[in-house]
Scaffold this motif. Sequence first.
Motif, PDB file in Angstrom:
ATOM      1  N   LEU A 319      30.490   7.793  -0.708  1.00 23.34           N
ATOM      2  CA  LEU A 319      29.367   6.911  -0.391  1.00 23.34           C
ATOM      3  C   LEU A 319      29.623   6.129   0.892  1.00 23.34           C
ATOM      4  O   LEU A 319      28.746   6.005   1.751  1.00 23.34           O
ATOM      5  CB  LEU A 319      29.126   5.946  -1.557  1.00 23.34           C
ATOM      6  N   ILE A 320      30.837   5.609   1.021  1.00 19.43           N
ATOM      7  CA  ILE A 320      31.170   4.863   2.237  1.00 19.43           C
ATOM      8  C   ILE A 320      31.104   5.781   3.455  1.00 19.43           C
ATOM      9  O   ILE A 320      30.557   5.422   4.508  1.00 19.43           O
ATOM     10  CB  ILE A 320      32.555   4.225   2.106  1.00 19.43           C
ATOM     11  N   GLY A 321      31.651   6.993   3.293  1.00 14.27           N
ATOM     12  CA  GLY A 321      31.617   7.946   4.404  1.00 14.27           C
ATOM     13  C   GLY A 321      30.209   8.348   4.787  1.00 14.27           C
ATOM     14  O   GLY A 321      29.891   8.489   5.972  1.00 14.27           O
ATOM     15  N   SER A 322      29.328   8.527   3.774  1.00 13.46           N
ATOM     16  CA  SER A 322      27.954   8.932   4.078  1.00 13.46           C
ATOM     17  C   SER A 322      27.194   7.824   4.794  1.00 13.46           C
ATOM     18  O   SER A 322      26.387   8.084   5.684  1.00 13.46           O
ATOM     19  CB  SER A 322      27.228   9.324   2.791  1.00 13.46           C
ATOM     20  N   VAL A 323      27.469   6.574   4.412  1.00 14.50           N
ATOM     21  CA  VAL A 323      26.819   5.448   5.091  1.00 14.50           C
ATOM     22  C   VAL A 323      27.277   5.367   6.547  1.00 14.50           C
ATOM     23  O   VAL A 323      26.470   5.181   7.467  1.00 14.50           O
ATOM     24  CB  VAL A 323      27.122   4.132   4.351  1.00 14.50           C
ATOM     25  N   LEU A 324      28.578   5.532   6.764  1.00 19.02           N
ATOM     26  CA  LEU A 324      29.085   5.501   8.137  1.00 19.02           C
ATOM     27  C   LEU A 324      28.521   6.652   8.962  1.00 19.02           C
ATOM     28  O   LEU A 324      28.173   6.481  10.137  1.00 19.02           O
ATOM     29  CB  LEU A 324      30.617   5.558   8.119  1.00 19.02           C
ATOM     30  N   ALA A 325      28.444   7.832   8.321  1.00 17.18           N
ATOM     31  CA  ALA A 325      27.901   8.982   9.043  1.00 17.18           C
ATOM     32  C   ALA A 325      26.435   8.776   9.405  1.00 17.18           C
ATOM     33  O   ALA A 325      25.971   9.206  10.463  1.00 17.18           O
ATOM     34  CB  ALA A 325      28.062  10.246   8.198  1.00 17.18           C
ATOM     35  N   ARG A 326      25.697   8.105   8.520  1.00 20.20           N
ATOM     36  CA  ARG A 326      24.273   7.880   8.785  1.00 20.20           C
ATOM     37  C   ARG A 326      24.081   6.889   9.923  1.00 20.20           C
ATOM     38  O   ARG A 326      23.217   7.081  10.789  1.00 20.20           O
ATOM     39  CB  ARG A 326      23.602   7.382   7.502  1.00 20.20           C
ATOM     40  N   TYR A 327      24.861   5.820   9.939  1.00 23.29           N
ATOM     41  CA  TYR A 327      24.628   4.763  10.913  1.00 23.29           C
ATOM     42  C   TYR A 327      25.356   4.980  12.239  1.00 23.29           C
ATOM     43  O   TYR A 327      24.938   4.475  13.266  1.00 23.29           O
ATOM     44  CB  TYR A 327      25.027   3.411  10.329  1.00 23.29           C
ATOM     45  N   PHE A 328      26.429   5.717  12.210  1.00 23.45           N
ATOM     46  CA  PHE A 328      27.184   5.928  13.440  1.00 23.45           C
ATOM     47  C   PHE A 328      27.116   7.359  13.933  1.00 23.45           C
ATOM     48  O   PHE A 328      27.714   7.711  14.944  1.00 23.45           O
ATOM     49  CB  PHE A 328      28.647   5.520  13.241  1.00 23.45           C
ATOM     50  N   GLN A 329      26.402   8.240  13.149  1.00 20.33           N
ATOM     51  CA  GLN A 329      26.181   9.624  13.567  1.00 20.33           C
ATOM     52  C   GLN A 329      27.493  10.339  13.869  1.00 20.33           C
ATOM     53  O   GLN A 329      27.681  10.936  14.917  1.00 20.33           O
ATOM     54  CB  GLN A 329      25.278   9.662  14.797  1.00 20.33           C
ATOM     55  N   VAL A 330      28.434  10.236  12.907  1.00 25.36           N
ATOM     56  CA  VAL A 330      29.691  10.960  13.032  1.00 25.36           C
ATOM     57  C   VAL A 330      29.843  11.840  11.813  1.00 25.36           C
ATOM     58  O   VAL A 330      29.204  11.627  10.780  1.00 25.36           O
ATOM     59  CB  VAL A 330      30.904  10.002  13.135  1.00 25.36           C
ATOM     60  N   GLU A 331      30.697  12.812  11.913  1.00 24.19           N
ATOM     61  CA  GLU A 331      30.922  13.704  10.796  1.00 24.19           C
ATOM     62  C   GLU A 331      31.688  12.976   9.712  1.00 24.19           C
ATOM     63  O   GLU A 331      32.580  12.178   9.984  1.00 24.19           O
ATOM     64  CB  GLU A 331      31.723  14.936  11.240  1.00 24.19           C
ATOM     65  N   LEU A 332      31.308  13.287   8.484  1.00 23.32           N
ATOM     66  CA  LEU A 332      31.969  12.655   7.356  1.00 23.32           C
ATOM     67  C   LEU A 332      33.307  13.321   7.117  1.00 23.32           C
ATOM     68  O   LEU A 332      33.395  14.521   6.917  1.00 23.32           O
ATOM     69  CB  LEU A 332      31.104  12.779   6.099  1.00 23.32           C
ATOM     70  N   ALA A 333      34.359  12.527   7.134  1.00 20.66           N
ATOM     71  CA  ALA A 333      35.684  13.053   6.837  1.00 20.66           C
ATOM     72  C   ALA A 333      35.804  13.312   5.354  1.00 20.66           C
ATOM     73  O   ALA A 333      35.069  12.749   4.548  1.00 20.66           O
ATOM     74  CB  ALA A 333      36.752  12.055   7.279  1.00 20.66           C
ATOM     75  N   SER A 334      36.748  14.162   5.010  1.00 18.34           N
ATOM     76  CA  SER A 334      36.930  14.516   3.605  1.00 18.34           C
ATOM     77  C   SER A 334      37.307  13.289   2.796  1.00 18.34           C
ATOM     78  O   SER A 334      38.255  12.594   3.120  1.00 18.34           O
ATOM     79  CB  SER A 334      38.043  15.571   3.466  1.00 18.34           C
ATOM     80  N   PRO A 335      36.561  12.995   1.690  1.00 23.75           N
ATOM     81  CA  PRO A 335      36.855  11.794   0.920  1.00 23.75           C
ATOM     82  C   PRO A 335      37.986  11.962  -0.064  1.00 23.75           C
ATOM     83  O   PRO A 335      38.446  10.995  -0.644  1.00 23.75           O
ATOM     84  CB  PRO A 335      35.540  11.548   0.177  1.00 23.75           C
ATOM     85  N   SER A 336      38.434  13.191  -0.268  1.00 21.37           N
ATOM     86  CA  SER A 336      39.406  13.423  -1.318  1.00 21.37           C
ATOM     87  C   SER A 336      40.751  12.772  -1.039  1.00 21.37           C
ATOM     88  O   SER A 336      41.519  12.516  -1.953  1.00 21.37           O
ATOM     89  CB  SER A 336      39.595  14.936  -1.517  1.00 21.37           C
TER      90      SER A 336
END
Length: 679
Positions: A319-336
């Motif tokens: 969820l944190i990664g998806s929010v960052l990807a949405r607002y900063f337009q960067v690829e979501l790093a693997s959350p695992s």
Amino acid sequence: MREEAASVQEFVSVCVHQFAAAVLKKLKQSVRIEIFKVSVDYTGFLQRLVRVFFGCLAAVACGMLYAVYLSTYHDRKFWFSTKQELEREITFQEGSGLYYYYYKHMLAAPSFERGFYELTIDNKTVSGQTINAVERLSLYPELIASFVYRVTGSQDFVEPVYFYVGAVFGLQAVYVTALFVCSWVMSGTWVAGMLAVAWYVINRSDTTKVDHALPLRDNWALPYFSCQVAALTGFLSNNISSATEMFCYLTMSATTFTFLLVWEHSHYILFIQGLCLFLLDSFDLMADIHKVYLSSLFLAYLFQFQNATLLSSPLLSLLIGSVLARYFQVELASPSRHSSCFPFICVSDFVTNFLLCQESLQTPGQDFFLRLTQASVLPFYLLVLSVCLLSTLQTIYRRLSGQPMKTDHRLEDGQIGEQPEVIYHVFHTLFFGGLALLFEGMKYLWTPYVCMFTAFGVCCPGLWMTVFKWVKLKSIHPVVLSLILSTAVPTIIGFSLWREYCPRVLAELSDLPEFYDPDTVELISWIRSQAPVAAVFAGSPHLLATIKLCSGAAVTSLPLYSDVNLLKRTEDTYQVYAMRSAEDVYKLLTSQKTNYVIIEESICNELSFNKGCRIKDLLDISNGHVVYDKGEIYSFSKHGRFCHEIKMNYSPYTNYFTRVFWNRSYHVYKVNSVISFQY
């Protein structure tokens, strides 16, 4: 002049009359048209209302009939209504009776508040430990059930055990109803819902564990997950009103929170679902709904006493990664990489191998796929999945090419993969299906949605139309043929299932297998009558759960495989089946304040084709008592196997332990508080 004026006046009068007549005619036509439109709209509204009414009626009827069937089957399988309380409690298998014990505790407490407080500082369950049982065992289902039982005054007309069992069966009715609705929403016909429920019931051994152990956490949790998926499916649909969309959103929020609250592994399931939604969001195929997860996760964190596991869960990282990807337009790093460490990665060899040998983590056998094939669900599932997957890939390609996604879908378009709810379920079934191919336990999360997804496909004209568009069918009108097949195929499937499986399902109710375990009844009766109230018992986790339920005695461990400390205690207790000395075993048991240790013949003399997963084999490997000779594995130690040697009743075993009870299945030894050396 007068004659000319009169003629002009007559001409004007005629024109006015003609104009008035034309206007009146136009008004009448427009009024008739409006009346016709209103009547058509009203007729269409009534048709939709009738269709929705009968669909809802069918969905609720399917759920209620399934609950009645489960109740009848359970009563006949265990002879539940004819047994005494002790024998009823023993029917809670696989250690699930422990949860029913806490339900009984809440009802026996002077008040709900007092019972809840006692569970948060429970020092009467695990010897030498004070635990928050509500947090450790996810006891909110028992808390809610006991609260409702008290508030509604149900104690006046129903026994506690029937209320508890009935609550589980009621949730299973909600489960199949949600699957019905989900398939109905996607296909547009409630015939798909009936077919989904039929496949679910026929494949019951692979869709639910409610037959094996009623109070298990997943039996309480998965119905809420099915409601969440049904609400999500409706939310993703394009042809819903704003009020319906808000209803679906609120339903998702409530069921997601409840799902997180009642099952400790739920955040892993939601992580997989979150990956599916993230893929849809990446291709702009849906609206962002991460707020549902964030709010539910936050509330669950508070209600679970600030459970740190939720903060380190992969779901929160996603969820944190998806929010960052949405607002900063960067690829979501693997959350695992931020996920919490599984217990069996961080502990001893025995615990690791013990957990990996659990049936739920084994690869499913061929008989699982054979059963799905015989029920005709697997062949049609592969057909539906292939069509939907190819159409979804086409949609993704068009989105990557910059083409806008259609919001108004017509049957003539033949593009089933442009519907967001279909795309979600394609990802859903692929992710969970991949896990089900690896782990036996994941089939209970995958198979119900296989039934739902397959029923939607064969009943959906849009799927058949997509196929006809690909093959460019021209000899027969594709729309007409799609409508015919979407009706004929499920009818043929339903008739064949009714003819072949209906007698089998009904035959299960006529069979009267008797579940009776006299050795366990005898053991519990001895503990109740002969053992001190404050006695502490050691044994296998499943047996200890039954002892705790039926006698209330303290135990050394619990059948909870996500707690590292309890797993280590289980390993120490299991040393009675290893090649260890009497002194070593005595020290381990006394460190847990054990008064009585129970040795089970089924474990001591376990015969299994999978020798590497027997308890004594796992112990020998962990203790270094394994010898490899020419490809063969042997166990060797200077001490004999404890569970065999102690039965010989000679020193030094009699110095530390005294046998106080035995039957064909169990041997109970008192752990001597004073060591008497006899030779």
